[in-house]
Design a protein around this motif. Structure first.
Motif, PDB file in Angstrom:
ATOM      1  N   LYS A 327       0.857  -1.192   0.000  1.00  0.00           N
ATOM      2  CA  LYS A 327       0.000   0.000   0.000  1.00  0.00           C
ATOM      3  C   LYS A 327       0.891   1.239   0.000  1.00  0.00           C
ATOM      4  O   LYS A 327       1.660   1.474   0.936  1.00  0.00           O
ATOM      5  CB  LYS A 327      -0.930   0.002   1.211  1.00  0.00           C
ATOM      6  N   LEU A 328       0.821   2.012  -1.031  1.00  0.00           N
ATOM      7  CA  LEU A 328       1.610   3.229  -1.134  1.00  0.00           C
ATOM      8  C   LEU A 328       0.869   4.398  -0.494  1.00  0.00           C
ATOM      9  O   LEU A 328      -0.325   4.581  -0.726  1.00  0.00           O
ATOM     10  CB  LEU A 328       1.919   3.538  -2.600  1.00  0.00           C
ATOM     11  N   PRO A 329       1.560   5.197   0.320  1.00  0.00           N
ATOM     12  CA  PRO A 329       0.897   6.306   1.008  1.00  0.00           C
ATOM     13  C   PRO A 329       0.527   7.413   0.035  1.00  0.00           C
ATOM     14  O   PRO A 329       1.237   7.681  -0.931  1.00  0.00           O
ATOM     15  CB  PRO A 329       1.963   6.776   2.006  1.00  0.00           C
ATOM     16  N   GLY A 330      -0.592   8.052   0.292  1.00  0.00           N
ATOM     17  CA  GLY A 330      -1.017   9.156  -0.557  1.00  0.00           C
ATOM     18  C   GLY A 330      -2.267   9.807  -0.009  1.00  0.00           C
ATOM     19  O   GLY A 330      -2.793   9.427   1.039  1.00  0.00           O
ATOM     20  N   PHE A 353      10.135   4.002  -2.034  1.00  0.00           N
ATOM     21  CA  PHE A 353       9.741   2.659  -2.457  1.00  0.00           C
ATOM     22  C   PHE A 353      10.105   2.437  -3.925  1.00  0.00           C
ATOM     23  O   PHE A 353      10.621   1.379  -4.291  1.00  0.00           O
ATOM     24  CB  PHE A 353       8.247   2.459  -2.247  1.00  0.00           C
ATOM     25  N   PHE A 354       9.838   3.434  -4.778  1.00  0.00           N
ATOM     26  CA  PHE A 354      10.153   3.291  -6.198  1.00  0.00           C
ATOM     27  C   PHE A 354      11.660   3.109  -6.414  1.00  0.00           C
ATOM     28  O   PHE A 354      12.085   2.381  -7.314  1.00  0.00           O
ATOM     29  CB  PHE A 354       9.659   4.510  -6.973  1.00  0.00           C
ATOM     30  N   GLU A 355      12.449   3.757  -5.577  1.00  0.00           N
ATOM     31  CA  GLU A 355      13.903   3.574  -5.661  1.00  0.00           C
ATOM     32  C   GLU A 355      14.267   2.138  -5.298  1.00  0.00           C
ATOM     33  O   GLU A 355      15.162   1.535  -5.922  1.00  0.00           O
ATOM     34  CB  GLU A 355      14.606   4.555  -4.722  1.00  0.00           C
ATOM     35  N   LYS A 361      15.429  -3.974  -4.379  1.00  0.00           N
ATOM     36  CA  LYS A 361      15.672  -4.036  -2.938  1.00  0.00           C
ATOM     37  C   LYS A 361      14.365  -3.908  -2.149  1.00  0.00           C
ATOM     38  O   LYS A 361      14.324  -3.342  -1.054  1.00  0.00           O
ATOM     39  CB  LYS A 361      16.632  -2.920  -2.518  1.00  0.00           C
ATOM     40  N   ILE A 362      13.287  -4.427  -2.695  1.00  0.00           N
ATOM     41  CA  ILE A 362      11.996  -4.248  -2.039  1.00  0.00           C
ATOM     42  C   ILE A 362      11.942  -4.952  -0.689  1.00  0.00           C
ATOM     43  O   ILE A 362      11.431  -4.400   0.293  1.00  0.00           O
ATOM     44  CB  ILE A 362      10.849  -4.743  -2.945  1.00  0.00           C
TER      45      ILE A 362
END
Length: 377
Positions: A327-330, A353-355, A361-362
């Motif tokens: 879940k990505l924050p937004g 996270f995208f980096e 490296k997730i």
């Protein structure tokens, strides 16, 4: 040792059913817009097919773009109502799924073929804008515009594979599976269906066509209710499809937004993959054939010049049970004139996270940021 399914079965499960993402719009009826499109979806990062096309090696970490569309008719520019990215690390042990909000307010790049000018807007419109070419609908060009938009947002340099699912035939895939088992992680009431699965009637003042302002919620009468559970609940095909469409809270219920729907969509992809890997499906040739037939009528897959069978071979060690949804924050973007709502925007943690995705490296990133992992029950 965990049992591994035959590779040809994985074609329909991991690379087929798991690519079948869910829309927030109508799931039945309508034309199969891309059924006749048999070639790969060409993009800067996906090689074209043909006699002179060379294959892109399936190696290292893999990132896939999964897009759900539901055109009401063939002449309607398709909105990408579901956008899911799947990242498979280099060891091919598992997969990570994360969603791009359909209302994410982004920079949509210019496109020469469609005559599209660079502009700002909600990301679900990028594909529709790019698909309008010389008065006709060009789904593959719309996909290229959407892919470029997603890559600009996430920093992902390229996608190794992609899929578009048309929801005109999606219901048949879920019916071929016989439903799914999911943990209901919150109380949910259906905006669309009655407890018996039939469509809720519309308010007299909100006709299906040309409804006046104030008809954001045009339905009335009893609603199908999905009660929060701690253990998996068996959902009939129509129930599963309805549950993952919902994004509105109800009086007395918990707060609910499109981010909750995104989570439920990811959970459903995982549930479908597990269902398709079950003994009841893998050992039933008739059921597998039905799944293949249903997917073939509604799914377009691009594999960088590689066939789905070759992808199935490459993903033979993928462990569906360990699939992780993120879940990505937004939140809302209110930077318009007078604080006008423009759409959604990611929080600062999303860039980190995208980096991690770019660097494969997730796993260590999520260990340091466990709140981003959905609790799938």
């Amino acid at each position: 040792m965990k049992r591994r399914a035959p590779l040809w079965a994985r074609l329909t499960t991991v690379v087929g059913c798991a690519l079948t993402v869910i829309s927030g719009t109508t799931l039945v009826g309508g034309p199969t817009l891309i059924a006749s499109y048999t070639g790969d979806i060409t993009d800067d990062s996906l090689l074209e097919t043909g006699a002179n096309a060379s294959k892109k090696k399936i190696e290292g970490p893999i990132t896939m773009l999964l897009v759900g569309i539901d055109p009401r008719k063939a002449s309607t520019p398709p909105l990408s109502d579901s956008i899911v990215v799947a990242h498979i690390p280099a060891d091919r042990s598992t997969a990570y799924l994360f969603s791009i909000p359909r209302d994410l307010y982004v920079d949509i790049p210019a496109d020469a073929k469609s005559g599209l000018r660079a502009q700002k807007g909600k990301i679900n419109g990028a594909m529709a804008l790019g698909s309008q070419v010389n008065g006709k609908i060009d789904v593959s060009n719309g996909f290229k515009v959407l892919s470029k938009t997603v890559r600009n947002v996430t920093g992902i340099k390229e996608f190794d594979a992609a899929a578009i699912i048309n929801f005109g035939g999606f219901k048949n895939i879920v019916e071929a599976l016989g439903g799914v088992s999911m943990v209901i992680d919150m109380d949910v009431k259906s905006e669309h269906l009655q407890p018996n699965g039939k469509q809720r009637p519309r308010l007299a003042r909100c006709p299906a066509k040309n409804s006046p302002p104030g008809c954001d919620h045009p339905y009335t009468g009893p609603q199908k209710f999905y009660q929060k559970s701690t253990k998996p609940v068996r959902l009939e095909p129509w129930e599963a499809l309805d549950y993952v469409r919902q994004r509105y809270e109800f009086k007395g219920g918990p707060p609910m937004t499109d981010y909750d729907r995104q989570r439920h969509q990811q959970q459903f992809i995982k549930a479908m993959a597990k269902e398709a890997m079950s003994k009841d499906v893998i050992t039933d040739i008739g059921k597998l054939t039905k799944i293949l037939d249903a997917a073939g009528k509604s799914l377009t897959f691009a594999g960088g010049g590689n066939t789905p069978i070759e992808w199935a071979l490459a993903l033979k060690d993928l462990n569906v049970d360990d699939m992780t949804t993120v879940k990505l924050p937004g939140g809302g973007n209110f930077n318009g004139d007078g604080g006008r709502y423009l759409g959604e925007e990611f929080g600062p943690e999303a860039d980190e996270f995208f980096e991690a995705v770019a660097n494969d490296k997730i796993a260590p990133f999520l260990l340091d940021n466990p709140k981003l992992v959905n609790k799938d029950g």
